[in-house]
Design an enzyme around this catalytic site. Structure first.
Site, PDB file in Angstrom:
ATOM      1  N   GLN A  81       0.819  -1.206   0.000  1.00  0.00           N
ATOM      2  CA  GLN A  81       0.000   0.000   0.000  1.00  0.00           C
ATOM      3  C   GLN A  81       0.856   1.260   0.000  1.00  0.00           C
ATOM      4  O   GLN A  81       2.059   1.232   0.252  1.00  0.00           O
ATOM      5  CB  GLN A  81      -0.919   0.012   1.226  1.00  0.00           C
ATOM      6  CG  GLN A  81      -1.977  -1.077   1.199  1.00  0.00           C
ATOM      7  CD  GLN A  81      -2.936  -0.949   2.364  1.00  0.00           C
ATOM      8  OE1 GLN A  81      -2.811  -1.642   3.354  1.00  0.00           O
ATOM      9  NE2 GLN A  81      -3.902  -0.054   2.242  1.00  0.00           N
ATOM     10  N   HIS A  82       0.187   2.377  -0.267  1.00  0.00           N
ATOM     11  CA  HIS A  82       0.708   3.738  -0.056  1.00  0.00           C
ATOM     12  C   HIS A  82       1.754   4.198  -1.060  1.00  0.00           C
ATOM     13  O   HIS A  82       2.028   5.396  -1.136  1.00  0.00           O
ATOM     14  CB  HIS A  82       1.318   3.898   1.344  1.00  0.00           C
ATOM     15  CG  HIS A  82       0.426   3.585   2.479  1.00  0.00           C
ATOM     16  ND1 HIS A  82      -0.818   4.144   2.647  1.00  0.00           N
ATOM     17  CD2 HIS A  82       0.608   2.754   3.545  1.00  0.00           C
ATOM     18  CE1 HIS A  82      -1.363   3.686   3.750  1.00  0.00           C
ATOM     19  NE2 HIS A  82      -0.523   2.835   4.315  1.00  0.00           N
ATOM     20  N   ASP A 239      -2.311  -4.929   0.118  1.00  0.00           N
ATOM     21  CA  ASP A 239      -1.887  -6.222   0.651  1.00  0.00           C
ATOM     22  C   ASP A 239      -2.681  -6.664   1.870  1.00  0.00           C
ATOM     23  O   ASP A 239      -3.040  -7.843   1.998  1.00  0.00           O
ATOM     24  CB  ASP A 239      -0.387  -6.230   0.946  1.00  0.00           C
ATOM     25  CG  ASP A 239       0.087  -5.050   1.778  1.00  0.00           C
ATOM     26  OD1 ASP A 239      -0.738  -4.236   2.252  1.00  0.00           O
ATOM     27  OD2 ASP A 239       1.311  -4.932   1.965  1.00  0.00           O
TER      28      ASP A 239
END
Length: 481
Positions: A81-82, A239
């Site tokens: 992520q991110h 994830d």
């Protein structure tokens, strides 16, 4: 054709360190082929990777899967992520992707929180108070430090979006991964125009948010992967949301994931809005919510301590008064982005095994401190804690979690749950089922249950006391930061 009962699907986990691919029988959940290839991540002040490595690693992982990958009817990508992926007009990366564990944007995070109403306003609006991990803070950092990169950027993607788009030719994401950006409003389930305007990001540069169960597209021509043109592509997800799908997670069951980062989360019917910022109010991948707390330092940090001591990671001894906060990469929970590791209570008779156990204790205490905030107030506290991730098979990790949580701990036998969750999402496109129901049919959460032991409140209190006393030092960071 493979000896499978149903159609084959591919689930992918593109994580910080590597990309894994599983070919799964949609009828039974049997893994019929697997492959894995590594990525490189920069060291130093930032944590970056070239997104093209992810595609090359996916190609290699699928090559290792062999013929079963060619027979797949659907594919889905789960990913870290991110991460901020900036693409030019040709779809090529403008610069390396800034990853989730790149904390250079901590000053921008603090500024954005202040400029847009404070922590409570952010939590009510987006579900989360953005920290240095969030994509919006990385975009703000880029605007300040590399404005020429912003001018060259014609599309902004998350890591899993990048791979999905290279498969389909269409820019899509999903609500689970979008909820970790800081510019997706959980209150309205849409991009937040005011936040985007404030950071100078044109919404036209963002991918469309596909709905749960929607076909994001089909595999196009002109790729070097083994999929046939027209193979269905699911929206994919972040994830943690993928792992929740992989477990068939129901509301109220807590999960602790032990990997490069550590996370605790649970599915909830209630939209989270934690103004302290400890709990990120993420969406899940099928219409509910996934309140989650994340630490930056987990298995890699403990392994590093073991290496410094010249010990096997299992060579722990009972602790006596020594505390080790393994914040080697700064920390997100607690919010100390400039912190470094801290050792307190060292004596002449302290052993290496005690120091190693103290590192385990420090890593697990940070996660357990957030668990009660993650769970709904009416959640059953006797429900076993599901322990997953690379560390979950380690005896020292298992026993530390049991001792500090006081809960029964269940260790699912299924591995690679992010890729399995992506596979369940892909299977849902073919069968019309909810992906969580697919995973429950596959019985992915089955595994031994370790009985609860009395909680070690003394150790928890000692670590919390050291953390409180050392907070000013940890917030100041080191001279190298």
């Amino acid at each position: 054709m493979s000896a499978a009962e149903g159609p084959l699907v591919v689930g992918v986990d593109t994580s910080t360190q590597s990309t894994k691919a599983l070919v799964v029988d949609a009828a039974t959940g049997q893994v019929v082929a697997r492959g894995q290839a590594p990525h490189t991540v920069s060291s130093g002040a930032g944590r970056e990777s070239d997104p093209r490595q992810w595609w090359d690693a996916l190609s290699e992982a699928l090559r290792q899967c062999g013929e079963p990958a060619r027979e797949a009817a659907a594919v889905s990508i789960g990913g870290q992520q991110h991460g901020l992926v900036t693409l030019d007009a040709r779809g090529e990366p403008v610069r390396p992707a800034m990853l989730w564990n790149d904390v250079r944007s901590a000053p921008q995070a603090r500024r954005l929180i202040e400029e847009l109403g404070g922590p409570k306003a952010w939590a009510e609006r987006t579900g989360s108070v953005p920290g240095a991990s969030f994509t919006v803070t990385k975009w703000a950092w880029l605007a300040e430090h590399e404005p020429e990169a912003l001018r060259a950027t014609k599309a902004v993607r998350l890591p899993h979006d990048y791979l999905t788009e290279r498969l389909t030719g269409e820019g899509t994401t999903d609500r689970g991964d979008a909820s970790g950006t800081g510019w997706w409003a959980s209150a309205t389930e849409s991009y937040d125009s005011e936040i985007l305007a404030h950071v100078g990001l044109d919404p036209a540069l963002l991918p469309r948010v596909a709905r749960p169960g929607e076909v994001a597209g089909t595999v196009r021509d002109g790729h070097d992967l083994p999929f046939s043109k027209g193979t269905l592509v699911a929206p994919g997800t972040g994830d943690n949301a993928a792992a929740a799908l992989g477990l068939g997670l129901r509301p109220g069951t807590p999960v602790m994931s032990l990997g490069t980062s550590g996370t605790v989360y649970a599915v909830s019917k209630r939209r989270p809005t934690d103004p302290t910022g400890t709990v990120a109010g993420f969406a899940d991948a099928h219409g509910d919510w996934l309140p989650l707390a994340c630490t930056l330092n987990c298995t890699l940090a403990v392994d590093r301590v073991a290496a410094l001591l010249g010990l096997d990671r299992e060579a722990v001894e009972p602790v006596s008064g020594v505390t080790l906060l393994p914040y080697l990469d700064g920390e997100r929970t607690p919010n100390l982005p400039n912190a470094s590791g801290l050792l307190h209570g060292l004596r002449h008779d302290t052993t290496g095994g005690q120091l190693l156990q103290a590192a385990y204790d420090g890593a697990v205490q940070a996660l357990l401190g957030a668990l009660d905030l993650v769970l709904d107030e009416d959640a059953d506290r006797s429900t076993p804690l599901l322990l997953i991730g690379g560390g979950a098979q380690g005896t020292a990790w298992q026993q530390t979690v049991r001792r500090l949580s006081g809960r029964p701990v269940q260790v699912p036998e299924a591995k690679e749950l992010v890729a399995l969750g992506a596979a369940a999402q892909a299977a849902g496109l073919l069968t019309g089922e909810d992906p969580g129901a697919v995973a429950r049919r596959w019985n992915t959460a089955a595994g031994p249950v370790l009985e609860a032991v009395e909680r070690d409140d003394e150790t928890l209190a000692r670590i919390a006391g050291v953390l409180s006393d050392a907070a000013p030092l940890l917030e100041r960071g080191t001279s190298e930061k």
